[in-house]
Design an enzyme around this catalytic site. Structure first.
Site, mmCIF file in Angstrom:
data_model
loop_
_atom_site.group_PDB
_atom_site.id
_atom_site.type_symbol
_atom_site.label_atom_id
_atom_site.label_comp_id
_atom_site.label_asym_id
_atom_site.label_seq_id
_atom_site.Cartn_x
_atom_site.Cartn_y
_atom_site.Cartn_z
ATOM 1 N N ILE A 22 -16.319 -6.207 -11.732
ATOM 2 C CA ILE A 22 -15.201 -7.306 -11.664
ATOM 3 C C ILE A 22 -14.920 -7.894 -10.337
ATOM 4 O O ILE A 22 -14.458 -9.367 -10.333
ATOM 5 C CB ILE A 22 -14.468 -6.909 -12.273
ATOM 6 C CG1 ILE A 22 -14.640 -6.423 -14.359
ATOM 7 C CG2 ILE A 22 -12.617 -8.041 -12.488
ATOM 8 C CD1 ILE A 22 -15.274 -7.356 -14.718
ATOM 9 N N ALA A 83 -5.096 10.409 7.618
ATOM 10 C CA ALA A 83 -6.452 10.444 6.641
ATOM 11 C C ALA A 83 -6.852 9.353 6.385
ATOM 12 O O ALA A 83 -6.521 8.061 7.222
ATOM 13 C CB ALA A 83 -6.021 10.419 5.042
ATOM 14 N N PRO A 121 -8.418 10.729 -11.673
ATOM 15 C CA PRO A 121 -9.704 11.157 -12.885
ATOM 16 C C PRO A 121 -9.841 9.580 -13.606
ATOM 17 O O PRO A 121 -11.139 9.438 -14.552
ATOM 18 C CB PRO A 121 -10.265 11.821 -13.013
ATOM 19 C CG PRO A 121 -8.981 12.767 -12.654
ATOM 20 C CD PRO A 121 -8.016 12.008 -11.410
ATOM 21 N N GLY A 122 -8.135 9.535 -14.630
ATOM 22 C CA GLY A 122 -8.562 8.218 -15.491
ATOM 23 C C GLY A 122 -9.524 7.244 -15.417
ATOM 24 O O GLY A 122 -9.841 6.927 -16.316
ATOM 25 N N GLU A 126 -12.474 7.557 -6.809
ATOM 26 C CA GLU A 126 -11.938 8.484 -5.403
ATOM 27 C C GLU A 126 -11.410 9.920 -4.976
ATOM 28 O O GLU A 126 -11.284 10.584 -5.534
ATOM 29 C CB GLU A 126 -10.841 7.716 -4.719
ATOM 30 C CG GLU A 126 -10.548 8.462 -3.835
ATOM 31 C CD GLU A 126 -9.067 7.793 -2.911
ATOM 32 O OE1 GLU A 126 -8.636 7.683 -2.137
ATOM 33 O OE2 GLU A 126 -8.580 7.555 -3.430
ATOM 34 N N GLU A 145 -6.991 -2.795 14.253
ATOM 35 C CA GLU A 145 -6.227 -3.316 14.899
ATOM 36 C C GLU A 145 -5.570 -3.741 13.865
ATOM 37 O O GLU A 145 -4.174 -4.739 14.093
ATOM 38 C CB GLU A 145 -7.135 -4.776 14.870
ATOM 39 C CG GLU A 145 -8.052 -5.372 13.930
ATOM 40 C CD GLU A 145 -8.729 -6.639 14.287
ATOM 41 O OE1 GLU A 145 -9.356 -7.069 13.370
ATOM 42 O OE2 GLU A 145 -9.075 -6.380 15.470
#
Length: 190
Positions: A22, A83, A121-122, A126, A145
């Site tokens: 998509i 992260a 997870p639904g 990731e 940047e």
């Protein structure tokens, strides 16, 4: 038993019949899968594909390093542990060291994998690899940047207050705080 077999239950498995792309963006892509359900019927599943990410619970002299930055989906700033996403083919350990240094200026030779977990997870694949270090050493930041953030350090008590106040509201940072708390009680990283 292999790891992939642990999370298999033939009575609940769905068979992917087709995949329709998509959207393909810089970070994520979206697809719609048509699946065969355990009862033989079909259904569609919207799936967000993500390259994976790392996060670092970095302790410096008994305080947790955090960054505060604006998060567009929430329309506000959020206090989080350092992260970032994995680059294609990048080793998660190397990425954790890179993100810690880029976002905070700190570095560590003693990063240890605490746990890897799926964020949602639904609908998304990731996975975040959460690392911990107790020997973060100051250095130079190297922000992207388009990245603007502030670095600070929190005690465990301050981190819990940030959670109570809603300043920390993301799962990876909350999980890191709870893991840190458990470590203070047991002396072991679980």
């Amino acid at each position: 038993m292999k790891k992939d077999e642990i999370n298999r239950n033939p009575a609940l498995d769905e068979e992917t019949l087709s995949t329709k792309p998509i959207f393909a963006g810089h970070i994520i892509s979206l697809q719609v899968d048509t699946v065969r359900l355990p009862d033989g019927n079909t259904a569609t599943r919207e799936v967000v594909k993500h390259p994976g990410a790392v996060a670092v619970l970095a302790l410096n002299q008994g305080k947790m390093l955090v960054v505060e930055q604006y998060r567009q989906p929430m329309h506000r700033t959020e206090v989080e542990i350092p992260a970032g996403k994995l680059d294609p083919g990048e080793d998660p350990l190397a990425a954790a060291g890179r993100e810690l240094q880029e976002e905070t200026g700190f570095h560590s030779g003693g990063l240890k994998l605490l746990k890897s977990f799926y964020t949602s997870p639904g609908f998304a694949d990731e996975i975040i690899h959460l690392y911990v270090t107790e020997d973060a050493q100051p250095g130079e930041m190297a922000l992207d940047e388009d990245e603007f953030l502030e670095v600070s350090e929190l005690t465990l008590e301050e981190a819990y207050q940030y959670i109570a106040d809603g300043r920390i509201a993301d799962a990876k940072t909350m999980m890191a705080v709870y893991a840190w708390h458990l470590y203070t009680l047991t002396g072991q990283w679980h």
